[in-house]
Scaffold this motif. Structure first.
Motif, PDB file in Angstrom:
ATOM      1  N   ILE A 260       0.882  -1.167   0.000  1.00 25.44           N
ATOM      2  CA  ILE A 260       0.000   0.000   0.000  1.00 25.44           C
ATOM      3  C   ILE A 260       0.915   1.211   0.000  1.00 25.44           C
ATOM      4  O   ILE A 260       1.777   1.341   0.872  1.00 25.44           O
ATOM      5  CB  ILE A 260      -0.920   0.031   1.237  1.00 25.44           C
ATOM      6  CG1 ILE A 260      -1.840  -1.173   1.241  1.00 25.44           C
ATOM      7  CG2 ILE A 260      -1.717   1.336   1.274  1.00 25.44           C
ATOM      8  CD1 ILE A 260      -2.668  -1.287   2.507  1.00 25.44           C
ATOM      9  N   ARG A 261       0.771   2.076  -0.977  1.00 24.03           N
ATOM     10  CA  ARG A 261       1.578   3.292  -1.064  1.00 24.03           C
ATOM     11  C   ARG A 261       0.655   4.495  -0.931  1.00 24.03           C
ATOM     12  O   ARG A 261      -0.248   4.678  -1.738  1.00 24.03           O
ATOM     13  CB  ARG A 261       2.326   3.337  -2.392  1.00 24.03           C
ATOM     14  CG  ARG A 261       3.155   4.605  -2.542  1.00 24.03           C
ATOM     15  CD  ARG A 261       3.992   4.596  -3.777  1.00 24.03           C
ATOM     16  NE  ARG A 261       5.041   3.592  -3.595  1.00 24.03           N
ATOM     17  CZ  ARG A 261       5.580   2.921  -4.596  1.00 24.03           C
ATOM     18  NH1 ARG A 261       5.176   3.112  -5.813  1.00 24.03           N
ATOM     19  NH2 ARG A 261       6.532   2.043  -4.362  1.00 24.03           N
ATOM     20  N   ARG A 262       0.886   5.290   0.097  1.00 20.83           N
ATOM     21  CA  ARG A 262       0.067   6.482   0.332  1.00 20.83           C
ATOM     22  C   ARG A 262       0.853   7.721  -0.042  1.00 20.83           C
ATOM     23  O   ARG A 262       1.956   7.930   0.440  1.00 20.83           O
ATOM     24  CB  ARG A 262      -0.350   6.541   1.796  1.00 20.83           C
ATOM     25  CG  ARG A 262      -1.324   5.457   2.153  1.00 20.83           C
ATOM     26  CD  ARG A 262      -1.770   5.576   3.608  1.00 20.83           C
ATOM     27  NE  ARG A 262      -2.792   4.594   3.905  1.00 20.83           N
ATOM     28  CZ  ARG A 262      -2.553   3.377   4.368  1.00 20.83           C
ATOM     29  NH1 ARG A 262      -1.319   3.007   4.585  1.00 20.83           N
ATOM     30  NH2 ARG A 262      -3.537   2.543   4.611  1.00 20.83           N
TER      31      ARG A 262
ATOM     32  N   ASP B 188      -1.900  12.833  -2.742  1.00 17.72           N
ATOM     33  CA  ASP B 188      -3.043  12.932  -3.653  1.00 17.72           C
ATOM     34  C   ASP B 188      -3.743  11.606  -3.942  1.00 17.72           C
ATOM     35  O   ASP B 188      -4.854  11.583  -4.441  1.00 17.72           O
ATOM     36  CB  ASP B 188      -2.606  13.570  -4.970  1.00 17.72           C
ATOM     37  CG  ASP B 188      -1.495  12.788  -5.668  1.00 17.72           C
ATOM     38  OD1 ASP B 188      -0.743  12.088  -4.968  1.00 17.72           O
ATOM     39  OD2 ASP B 188      -1.388  12.881  -6.890  1.00 17.72           O
ATOM     40  N   ARG B 189      -3.107  10.460  -3.621  1.00 15.32           N
ATOM     41  CA  ARG B 189      -3.733   9.173  -3.935  1.00 15.32           C
ATOM     42  C   ARG B 189      -3.139   8.044  -3.095  1.00 15.32           C
ATOM     43  O   ARG B 189      -2.048   8.156  -2.558  1.00 15.32           O
ATOM     44  CB  ARG B 189      -3.588   8.853  -5.407  1.00 15.32           C
ATOM     45  CG  ARG B 189      -2.165   8.609  -5.849  1.00 15.32           C
ATOM     46  CD  ARG B 189      -2.082   8.310  -7.343  1.00 15.32           C
ATOM     47  NE  ARG B 189      -0.721   8.162  -7.778  1.00 15.32           N
ATOM     48  CZ  ARG B 189       0.024   9.129  -8.277  1.00 15.32           C
ATOM     49  NH1 ARG B 189      -0.474  10.343  -8.433  1.00 15.32           N
ATOM     50  NH2 ARG B 189       1.263   8.911  -8.644  1.00 15.32           N
ATOM     51  N   THR B 190      -3.881   6.938  -3.035  1.00  8.18           N
ATOM     52  CA  THR B 190      -3.429   5.722  -2.372  1.00  8.18           C
ATOM     53  C   THR B 190      -3.467   4.591  -3.399  1.00  8.18           C
ATOM     54  O   THR B 190      -4.489   4.369  -4.034  1.00  8.18           O
ATOM     55  CB  THR B 190      -4.337   5.367  -1.178  1.00  8.18           C
ATOM     56  OG1 THR B 190      -4.285   6.435  -0.238  1.00  8.18           O
ATOM     57  CG2 THR B 190      -3.897   4.082  -0.512  1.00  8.18           C
ATOM     58  N   THR B 191      -2.351   3.904  -3.560  1.00 11.43           N
ATOM     59  CA  THR B 191      -2.248   2.792  -4.501  1.00 11.43           C
ATOM     60  C   THR B 191      -2.107   1.494  -3.705  1.00 11.43           C
ATOM     61  O   THR B 191      -1.292   1.413  -2.797  1.00 11.43           O
ATOM     62  CB  THR B 191      -1.013   2.964  -5.411  1.00 11.43           C
ATOM     63  OG1 THR B 191      -1.084   4.234  -6.045  1.00 11.43           O
ATOM     64  CG2 THR B 191      -0.947   1.876  -6.455  1.00 11.43           C
ATOM     65  N   THR B 192      -2.922   0.498  -4.059  1.00 14.25           N
ATOM     66  CA  THR B 192      -2.870  -0.798  -3.401  1.00 14.25           C
ATOM     67  C   THR B 192      -2.667  -1.876  -4.454  1.00 14.25           C
ATOM     68  O   THR B 192      -3.374  -1.894  -5.456  1.00 14.25           O
ATOM     69  CB  THR B 192      -4.198  -1.080  -2.653  1.00 14.25           C
ATOM     70  OG1 THR B 192      -4.456  -0.003  -1.761  1.00 14.25           O
ATOM     71  CG2 THR B 192      -4.126  -2.376  -1.878  1.00 14.25           C
TER      72      THR B 192
ATOM     73  N   THR C 180      -5.752  -1.156  -6.927  1.00 16.15           N
ATOM     74  CA  THR C 180      -6.650   0.000  -6.931  1.00 16.15           C
ATOM     75  C   THR C 180      -5.843   1.268  -6.779  1.00 16.15           C
ATOM     76  O   THR C 180      -4.776   1.277  -6.174  1.00 16.15           O
ATOM     77  CB  THR C 180      -7.686  -0.063  -5.783  1.00 16.15           C
ATOM     78  OG1 THR C 180      -6.993  -0.072  -4.539  1.00 16.15           O
ATOM     79  CG2 THR C 180      -8.578  -1.274  -5.885  1.00 16.15           C
ATOM     80  N   ILE C 181      -6.378   2.345  -7.333  1.00 15.76           N
ATOM     81  CA  ILE C 181      -5.831   3.679  -7.123  1.00 15.76           C
ATOM     82  C   ILE C 181      -7.010   4.548  -6.703  1.00 15.76           C
ATOM     83  O   ILE C 181      -8.009   4.645  -7.425  1.00 15.76           O
ATOM     84  CB  ILE C 181      -5.184   4.246  -8.403  1.00 15.76           C
ATOM     85  CG1 ILE C 181      -4.042   3.353  -8.874  1.00 15.76           C
ATOM     86  CG2 ILE C 181      -4.700   5.667  -8.168  1.00 15.76           C
ATOM     87  CD1 ILE C 181      -3.463   3.740 -10.210  1.00 15.76           C
ATOM     88  N   ARG C 182      -6.903   5.156  -5.533  1.00 19.27           N
ATOM     89  CA  ARG C 182      -7.990   5.987  -5.020  1.00 19.27           C
ATOM     90  C   ARG C 182      -7.491   7.342  -4.605  1.00 19.27           C
ATOM     91  O   ARG C 182      -6.332   7.488  -4.201  1.00 19.27           O
ATOM     92  CB  ARG C 182      -8.625   5.309  -3.791  1.00 19.27           C
ATOM     93  CG  ARG C 182      -9.261   3.994  -4.135  1.00 19.27           C
ATOM     94  CD  ARG C 182      -9.925   3.417  -2.936  1.00 19.27           C
ATOM     95  NE  ARG C 182     -10.531   2.130  -3.305  1.00 19.27           N
ATOM     96  CZ  ARG C 182     -11.203   1.377  -2.495  1.00 19.27           C
ATOM     97  NH1 ARG C 182     -11.401   1.763  -1.260  1.00 19.27           N
ATOM     98  NH2 ARG C 182     -11.720   0.244  -2.913  1.00 19.27           N
ATOM     99  N   LYS C 183      -8.365   8.329  -4.700  1.00 18.51           N
ATOM    100  CA  LYS C 183      -8.011   9.660  -4.201  1.00 18.51           C
ATOM    101  C   LYS C 183      -7.767   9.568  -2.712  1.00 18.51           C
ATOM    102  O   LYS C 183      -8.456   8.853  -2.000  1.00 18.51           O
ATOM    103  CB  LYS C 183      -9.151  10.650  -4.450  1.00 18.51           C
ATOM    104  CG  LYS C 183      -9.249  11.103  -5.870  1.00 18.51           C
ATOM    105  CD  LYS C 183     -10.295  12.194  -5.971  1.00 18.51           C
ATOM    106  CE  LYS C 183     -10.329  12.789  -7.338  1.00 18.51           C
ATOM    107  NZ  LYS C 183     -11.293  13.890  -7.433  1.00 18.51           N
ATOM    108  N   ALA C 184      -6.784  10.318  -2.248  1.00 19.01           N
ATOM    109  CA  ALA C 184      -6.471  10.311  -0.822  1.00 19.01           C
ATOM    110  C   ALA C 184      -7.601  10.963  -0.046  1.00 19.01           C
ATOM    111  O   ALA C 184      -8.258  11.891  -0.509  1.00 19.01           O
ATOM    112  CB  ALA C 184      -5.175  11.052  -0.569  1.00 19.01           C
ATOM    113  N   VAL C 185      -7.851  10.447   1.155  1.00 18.80           N
ATOM    114  CA  VAL C 185      -8.881  10.982   2.030  1.00 18.80           C
ATOM    115  C   VAL C 185      -8.218  11.961   2.982  1.00 18.80           C
ATOM    116  O   VAL C 185      -7.208  11.649   3.609  1.00 18.80           O
ATOM    117  CB  VAL C 185      -9.553   9.837   2.818  1.00 18.80           C
ATOM    118  CG1 VAL C 185     -10.573  10.386   3.786  1.00 18.80           C
ATOM    119  CG2 VAL C 185     -10.158   8.831   1.872  1.00 18.80           C
TER     120      VAL C 185
END
Length: 53
Positions: free
Chosen positions: A26-28, A31-35, A46-51
């Motif tokens: 998991i890379r935070r 601007d985004r989190t990649t799993t 997955t690639i998601r916008k950071a919360v």
């Protein structure tokens, strides 16, 4: 198999009676989190916008 001389770090080594089922990262970033997850069945990610915290 000689479990004392594996290339993986000691915390990632597996006891003789067990086997690795999945591995991943998991890379935070700001601007985004990649799993990424790898199993015998394949690779998912997955690639998601950071919360905002």
């Amino acid at each position: 198999m000689d479990h004392q001389h594996l290339s993986a770090p000691a915390c990632a080594q597996i006891s003789p009676g067990r086997r690795l089922v999945a591995a991943g990262i998991i890379r935070r970033r700001p601007d985004r989190t990649t799993t990424v997850r790898v199993t015998a069945a394949g690779v998912t990610g997955t690639i998601r916008k950071a919360v905002a915290r």
